[in-house]
Design an enzyme around this catalytic site. Structure first.
Site, short mmCIF file in Angstrom:
data_model
loop_
_atom_site.label_atom_id
_atom_site.label_comp_id
_atom_site.label_asym_id
_atom_site.label_seq_id
_atom_site.Cartn_x
_atom_site.Cartn_y
_atom_site.Cartn_z
CE LYS A 1 -4.04 -2.24 0.75
NZ LYS A 1 -3.54 -3.61 0.64
C1 LIG Z 1 -3.95 -4.78 0.03
C2 LIG Z 1 -3.10 -5.99 -0.04
C3 LIG Z 1 -3.29 -7.00 -1.00
C4 LIG Z 1 -4.42 -6.94 -2.01
O1 LIG Z 1 -4.22 -5.96 -2.98
P1 LIG Z 1 -5.45 -5.44 -3.86
O2 LIG Z 1 -4.91 -4.31 -4.66
O3 LIG Z 1 -6.49 -4.99 -2.88
O4 LIG Z 1 -5.90 -6.58 -4.69
C5 LIG Z 1 -2.43 -8.07 -1.01
N1 LIG Z 1 -1.45 -8.20 -0.09
C6 LIG Z 1 -1.24 -7.26 0.84
C7 LIG Z 1 -0.16 -7.47 1.85
C8 LIG Z 1 -2.05 -6.13 0.92
O5 LIG Z 1 -1.83 -5.21 1.88
#
Ligand SMILES: *Cc1c(COP(=O)(O)O)cnc(C)c1O
Length: 497
Positions: A112
């Protein structure tokens, strides 16, 4: 050439990129999508000589056409700096026949950060461009990870405030510690008595509260949202796929024009959608392999053409993928429906009322680039243990779901195209789950921080700053409230009483 954004549900006129970023969601409830996907203008030879920041500019300038070169470069410089623990920002690790694209070197050691470190700068720049003089107040409800990444991104960014609500007894001790120790005078973290849904509906209510909006406006504030459907989060995520391809070219791992497959551990469908957009821009991407955990709505969707959220919600060791409604899928539906907003709105309506919809045969045909795989909890553990045994590389539970999907795909198809696996979190973020697999016996009596030390010892990797910091950091946020007190908490923090 200017690129405008329109809603996937068609009920709104086109807006500039900066407007779309400020607004987040379109007025008709749809998501903003670019009116066309721009083609990469730089050649791959050129791209392979570029730093992450230079690549970011090359990609983002094509989408955010109402930002000047100076503005965009300023945003990129401010985001991708020493907050990352490696100069290359998103390194590739070659392990077991695949390349792990490590997206976890930012402030909160999860992917993120790739978008949330730049979103605050995109947003404040967008506000200036649109003659908005109010301070932007980001309001978020979090089940743990996104809240911290948003806090880290917005902390001390001029002309912004950020307020995060989390369920007081609904996040892990490490997650809570990460949030309540957050620095920055413009930050507020509040525990609420209730679960995540209570926090989420509380925040939605605040967003919809006209009286509050007027009070805030008089005091020089306005709300905005940092959630993953904001185009300002999607566009920065395209960058690392382009950059990864260029790195592989540069290192001679790929020949120019040769395809690369990608595997993405998926929840809200933002990360994999960015890879799809990269492909549409002309990046030689082959298959887009969507990896799910036991909450395998997307796996079923890609296999059958039916999206059905009517099923039990399963808690897994990859919690950021425990999702039954993948919001960003709407952008893909719109695309495979031939940009038919009416069709998209119809399907989304069905999802709301029935929890299920089925796409047409034509739409399914346009999904040929995608395939879905999923990993059970047992398979996920097995992969973490085996890859550690074979190579010494330790991966987190989300990445392991993708690694497992990759192995299943290879076994099914014998496709030996070079493959990039998006590695979305540091194993230090999910230390207990990871260490229980690697050394279950030793883990029993250990505290979280003892496990972290042990992980560092066995993997020979340095403990990330994000973790070191919270060991000793003082608690700075102590507010706890009932859901009906959330509005007053916001007023008090902003001094509008
Ligand atoms: C948010 C997240 C995901 C999923 O990503 P999306 O873009 O929502 O599909 C996968 N792994 C981690 C560690 C995340 O924080």
């Amino acid at each position: 050439m200017e690129l405008l954004y329109k809603s996937t549900r068609g009920g709104e006129s086109q807006v500039t990129a900066s407007r779309a970023i400020l607004q987040g969601l379109a007025g008709d409830g749809g998501l903003f999508v670019p009116e066309r996907i721009p083609k990469l203008t730089a050649g791959f030879r050129e791209l392979s000589g570029m730093s992450y920041q230079e690549t970011a500019y090359e990609v983002m300038k094509l989408f955010l056409t109402d930002f000047t070169e100076e503005e965009l470069k300023h945003c990129i410089r401010s985001a991708y700096d020493e907050k990352f623990d490696t100069e290359v920002i998103a390194p590739l690790a070659k392990v077991g026949g695949a390349y792990y694209l490590e997206l976890f070197h930012g402030a909160t050691i999860a992917f993120k950060d790739m978008a949330l470190s730049i979103l605050p700068y995109l947003m404040t720049t967008a506000a200036k461009k649109n003659q908005i003089s109010n301070e932007i107040v980001i309001l978020t409800a979090t089940s743990g990870d996104t809240g911290k990444a948003a806090l880290a991104g917005f902390a001390d960014v001029p002309s912004t405030r950020i307020i995060v609500f989390y369920p007081k007894d609904g996040v892990s001790p490490v997650q809570e510690k990460q949030m309540v120790t957050q620095k920055g005078d413009n930050t507020l973290v509040v525990g609420i008595r209730g679960n995540f849904d209570d926090a989420q509906s509380g925040v939605k209510k605040l967003f919809g509260d006209q009286e509050l909006a007027e009070e805030l406006s008089r005091a020089g504030f306005q709300f905005s949202s940092a959630n993953s459907i904001n185009i300002g989060r999607l566009v920065p995520q395209i960058v690392y796929y382009v950059h990864a391809y260029a790195r592989l070219l540069e290192n001679g791992e790929l020949k120019e024009g040769e395809k690369m497959n990608v595997v993405v551990p998926t929840g809200n469908f933002g990360n994999i959608l960015a890879a799809y957009y990269a492909k549409q821009m002309g990046l030689p991407v082959g298959k887009l392999i969507c990896a799910s955990n036991d909450n395998k709505v997307l796996y079923d969707f890609f296999r059958t053409g039916t999206y059905d959220r009517n099923r039990p919600f399963i808690l897994t060791a990859s919690p950021s993928m425990d999702i039954l409604i993948s919001s960003n899928l709407e952008r893909l539906l719109y695309r495979i429906a031939g940009e038919d907003a009416g069709k998209t709105a119809e399907l989304m309506g069905l999802l709301g009322t029935e929890g299920v919809y089925e796409i047409t045969g034509d739409m399914r045909d346009r999904l040929a680039d995608f395939c879905g795989y999923y990993a059970t909890e047992k398979e996920t553990e097995e992969v973490i243990g085996r890859i550690y045994e074979d190579s010494g590389y330790v991966m987190d539970t989300h990445t392991a779901v993708a690694a497992c999907a990759f192995e299943k795909y290879r076994a099914d198809t014998a496709d030996d195209t070079r493959t990039v696996i998006a590695s979305t979190a540091s194993p230090y973020k999910f230390t207990r789950s990871v260490m229980e697999v690697i050394d279950g016996e030793a883990c029993g009596g250990m505290s979280d921080f003892e496990l972290i030390d042990e992980l560092s010892r066995i993997s020979g990797t340095k403990i990330p700053n994000a973790i070191e910091e919270i060991r000793t950091a003082p608690v700075r946020h102590k507010t706890v409230c009932e859901t009906h007190e959330m509005k007053q908490v916001v007023r008090t923090f902003l001094g509008v009483e």
